[in-house]
Design a protein around this motif. Structure first.
Motif, PDB file in Angstrom:
ATOM      1  N   THR A  46       0.859  -1.195   0.000  1.00  0.00           N
ATOM      2  CA  THR A  46       0.000   0.000   0.000  1.00  0.00           C
ATOM      3  C   THR A  46       0.882   1.228   0.000  1.00  0.00           C
ATOM      4  O   THR A  46       1.983   1.229   0.570  1.00  0.00           O
ATOM      5  CB  THR A  46      -0.919   0.032   1.240  1.00  0.00           C
ATOM      6  N   GLU A  47       0.404   2.270  -0.640  1.00  0.00           N
ATOM      7  CA  GLU A  47       1.169   3.516  -0.728  1.00  0.00           C
ATOM      8  C   GLU A  47       0.455   4.602   0.047  1.00  0.00           C
ATOM      9  O   GLU A  47      -0.735   4.845  -0.153  1.00  0.00           O
ATOM     10  CB  GLU A  47       1.345   3.946  -2.190  1.00  0.00           C
ATOM     11  N   THR A  48       1.148   5.259   0.961  1.00  0.00           N
ATOM     12  CA  THR A  48       0.590   6.333   1.770  1.00  0.00           C
ATOM     13  C   THR A  48       1.202   7.658   1.334  1.00  0.00           C
ATOM     14  O   THR A  48       2.432   7.796   1.290  1.00  0.00           O
ATOM     15  CB  THR A  48       0.885   6.106   3.265  1.00  0.00           C
ATOM     16  N   THR A  49       0.356   8.593   0.988  1.00  0.00           N
ATOM     17  CA  THR A  49       0.832   9.913   0.584  1.00  0.00           C
ATOM     18  C   THR A  49       0.861  10.834   1.788  1.00  0.00           C
ATOM     19  O   THR A  49      -0.155  11.018   2.456  1.00  0.00           O
ATOM     20  CB  THR A  49      -0.075  10.524  -0.493  1.00  0.00           C
ATOM     21  N   GLN A  50       1.999  11.399   2.091  1.00  0.00           N
ATOM     22  CA  GLN A  50       2.148  12.273   3.248  1.00  0.00           C
ATOM     23  C   GLN A  50       1.783  13.713   2.882  1.00  0.00           C
ATOM     24  O   GLN A  50       1.711  14.078   1.717  1.00  0.00           O
ATOM     25  CB  GLN A  50       3.583  12.205   3.774  1.00  0.00           C
ATOM     26  N   THR A  51       1.582  14.513   3.916  1.00  0.00           N
ATOM     27  CA  THR A  51       1.235  15.920   3.714  1.00  0.00           C
ATOM     28  C   THR A  51       2.382  16.652   3.019  1.00  0.00           C
ATOM     29  O   THR A  51       3.546  16.464   3.368  1.00  0.00           O
ATOM     30  CB  THR A  51       0.963  16.595   5.071  1.00  0.00           C
ATOM     31  N   PRO A  52       2.083  17.506   2.034  1.00  0.00           N
ATOM     32  CA  PRO A  52       3.136  18.237   1.336  1.00  0.00           C
ATOM     33  C   PRO A  52       3.933  19.101   2.304  1.00  0.00           C
ATOM     34  O   PRO A  52       3.374  19.727   3.197  1.00  0.00           O
ATOM     35  CB  PRO A  52       2.350  19.113   0.350  1.00  0.00           C
ATOM     36  N   GLU A  53       5.248  19.116   2.129  1.00  0.00           N
ATOM     37  CA  GLU A  53       6.103  19.922   2.977  1.00  0.00           C
ATOM     38  C   GLU A  53       6.404  21.269   2.343  1.00  0.00           C
ATOM     39  O   GLU A  53       6.680  22.231   3.045  1.00  0.00           O
ATOM     40  CB  GLU A  53       7.400  19.181   3.277  1.00  0.00           C
ATOM     41  N   GLN A  54       6.368  21.335   1.030  1.00  0.00           N
ATOM     42  CA  GLN A  54       6.677  22.575   0.339  1.00  0.00           C
ATOM     43  C   GLN A  54       5.741  22.754  -0.845  1.00  0.00           C
ATOM     44  O   GLN A  54       5.249  21.784  -1.423  1.00  0.00           O
ATOM     45  CB  GLN A  54       8.121  22.585  -0.173  1.00  0.00           C
ATOM     46  N   THR A  55       5.530  24.000  -1.188  1.00  0.00           N
ATOM     47  CA  THR A  55       4.798  24.326  -2.401  1.00  0.00           C
ATOM     48  C   THR A  55       5.804  24.708  -3.480  1.00  0.00           C
ATOM     49  O   THR A  55       6.657  25.564  -3.252  1.00  0.00           O
ATOM     50  CB  THR A  55       3.832  25.506  -2.160  1.00  0.00           C
ATOM     51  N   LEU A  56       5.716  24.066  -4.621  1.00  0.00           N
ATOM     52  CA  LEU A  56       6.595  24.393  -5.731  1.00  0.00           C
ATOM     53  C   LEU A  56       5.924  25.456  -6.591  1.00  0.00           C
ATOM     54  O   LEU A  56       4.828  25.266  -7.102  1.00  0.00           O
ATOM     55  CB  LEU A  56       6.882  23.155  -6.577  1.00  0.00           C
ATOM     56  N   VAL A  57       6.595  26.593  -6.732  1.00  0.00           N
ATOM     57  CA  VAL A  57       6.125  27.652  -7.624  1.00  0.00           C
ATOM     58  C   VAL A  57       7.083  27.693  -8.808  1.00  0.00           C
ATOM     59  O   VAL A  57       8.264  27.998  -8.657  1.00  0.00           O
ATOM     60  CB  VAL A  57       6.079  29.019  -6.914  1.00  0.00           C
ATOM     61  N   GLU A  58       6.565  27.366  -9.968  1.00  0.00           N
ATOM     62  CA  GLU A  58       7.409  27.211 -11.148  1.00  0.00           C
ATOM     63  C   GLU A  58       7.901  28.563 -11.666  1.00  0.00           C
ATOM     64  O   GLU A  58       7.368  29.623 -11.333  1.00  0.00           O
ATOM     65  CB  GLU A  58       6.640  26.461 -12.231  1.00  0.00           C
ATOM     66  N   ALA A  59       8.916  28.493 -12.489  1.00  0.00           N
ATOM     67  CA  ALA A  59       9.573  29.692 -13.002  1.00  0.00           C
ATOM     68  C   ALA A  59       8.562  30.638 -13.653  1.00  0.00           C
ATOM     69  O   ALA A  59       7.757  30.222 -14.484  1.00  0.00           O
ATOM     70  CB  ALA A  59      10.653  29.302 -14.012  1.00  0.00           C
ATOM     71  N   GLY A  60       8.614  31.908 -13.234  1.00  0.00           N
ATOM     72  CA  GLY A  60       7.758  32.935 -13.816  1.00  0.00           C
ATOM     73  C   GLY A  60       6.352  32.972 -13.264  1.00  0.00           C
ATOM     74  O   GLY A  60       5.576  33.868 -13.618  1.00  0.00           O
ATOM     75  N   ASP A  61       5.987  32.034 -12.375  1.00  0.00           N
ATOM     76  CA  ASP A  61       4.626  31.996 -11.827  1.00  0.00           C
ATOM     77  C   ASP A  61       4.559  32.709 -10.485  1.00  0.00           C
ATOM     78  O   ASP A  61       5.577  33.035  -9.873  1.00  0.00           O
ATOM     79  CB  ASP A  61       4.159  30.552 -11.659  1.00  0.00           C
TER      80      ASP A  61
END
Length: 321
Positions: A46-61
């Motif tokens: 089984t795969e457990t997805t953990q809470t995101p630690e960081q938000t990725l903001v892409e180049a120019g966004d």
């Protein structure tokens, strides 16, 4: 004239709010997550997805966040203030932006900003805030204060940016539109702060007079009060006063008419509203008297020293203690 937020941005990722209300725009990309695979005794995986630690903001966004209840949009002449954490460099950087008021964190988010990316938060409630940006990889931290005067009719922004030399720099910018009727002042201890609403003082020989609001703070505490003057459903005056002990605020209405005077205490959310009619301009000593007590509660009433004047008190209490 009310001005709206001047930056249209794409919100990316999830925000972590510690208190208050926080919202975000729809996501155009997924934040970074950690996935963990677990094997049971029966051999199933089984795969457990953990809470995101960081938000990725892409180049120019740019990621957009909204903090608060939006009360500034509902009433008055002031607009939200915007706090931005930006990376104008050509290299990606990781950092955390935190916003707090009265020592309580109301917003916190960790982000990875690619080149020319940013995240900005709109402060939609009137208050004093502290914004802190930390970039551990650069051993850099910057802290700025957003005070009451930075909420005006203009579009205002405080930006903390990563520099090419690895340091953080902050600056505040604003449009330069005149803001008549927007006042932010201090009523000093045992002192007076006054303002006149209206362009045409009433001539003394017409039998018409001005009406004044005098708000006192007889307590030994300092309170912050907001006073709105409305005429025909339009706000003519939006005053925010820091009222020190024994300080007084005086607002003079120089033109006869129908007004709604709303007073509130920011720290306690206490509110009083008094209705003024043309009849309240018929007496030289007609005035609205208001006080803030030691608990931050408001009282207000209309008084007149002339017995020949039939002045009715119209006061409604809309506050919580």
């Amino acid at each position: 004239m009310k001005r709206r937020t001047f930056l249209a941005s794409t919100g990316i990722g999830l925000a972590t709010a510690a208190a208050g209300c926080t919202s975000q725009a729809t996501s155009s990309g997924a934040p970074e997550t950690d996935a963990e695979t677990t094997t049971t005794s029966e051999g199933e995986q089984t795969e457990t997805t953990q809470t995101p630690e960081q938000t990725l903001v892409e180049a120019g966004d740019a990621a957009e966040r909204t903090i608060g209840t939006g009360s500034l949009e509902e009433r008055g002449l002031r607009t939200p203030h915007h706090v931005t954490f930006g990376n104008p460099t050509g290299e990606p950087h990781q950092g955390t932006i935190t916003v707090s008021k009265a020592g309580e964190t109301v917003f916190e988010e960790s982000v990875e900003l690619e080149a020319d990316a940013s995240i900005f938060a709109s402060l939609t409630d009137l208050d004093t805030y502290t914004a802190r940006v930390a970039v551990p990889e650069l051993n850099a931290t910057e802290e700025v204060t957003i005070d009451l005067s930075q909420f005006s009719c203009n579009v205002t922004r405080t930006t903390v940016s990563i520099q090419d030399d690895g340091t953080l720099d902050s600056m505040s910018i604003s449009t330069r539109m005149a803001c008549p009727g927007v006042v932010t002042e201090t009523a000093p201890a045992d002192g007076l702060a006054s303002h006149t609403v209206g362009d045409n003082p009433i001539p003394a020989d017409t039998g018409q007079f001005s009406h004044s609001l005098r708000l006192r703070n007889p307590s030994d505490k300092t309170w912050t009060t907001r006073i709105l003057v409305e005429n025909e459903s339009a706000v003519q005056f939006d005053g925010v006063y820091t009222v020190e002990p024994e300080g007084t605020v005086s607002i003079i209405l120089s033109e006869s008419g129908t007004y709604s005077l709303s007073m509130s205490v920011l720290e306690t959310e206490a509110m009083e509203t008094v209705q003024i009619t043309p009849e309240n301009f018929d007496c030289t000593e007609s005035a609205t008297r208001a006080e803030i007590n030691a608990g931050g509660e408001l009282t207000a009433n209309i008084v007149s020293t002339l017995t020949a004047c039939d002045i009715e008190t119209n006061s409604t209490n809309e506050s919580s203690s």
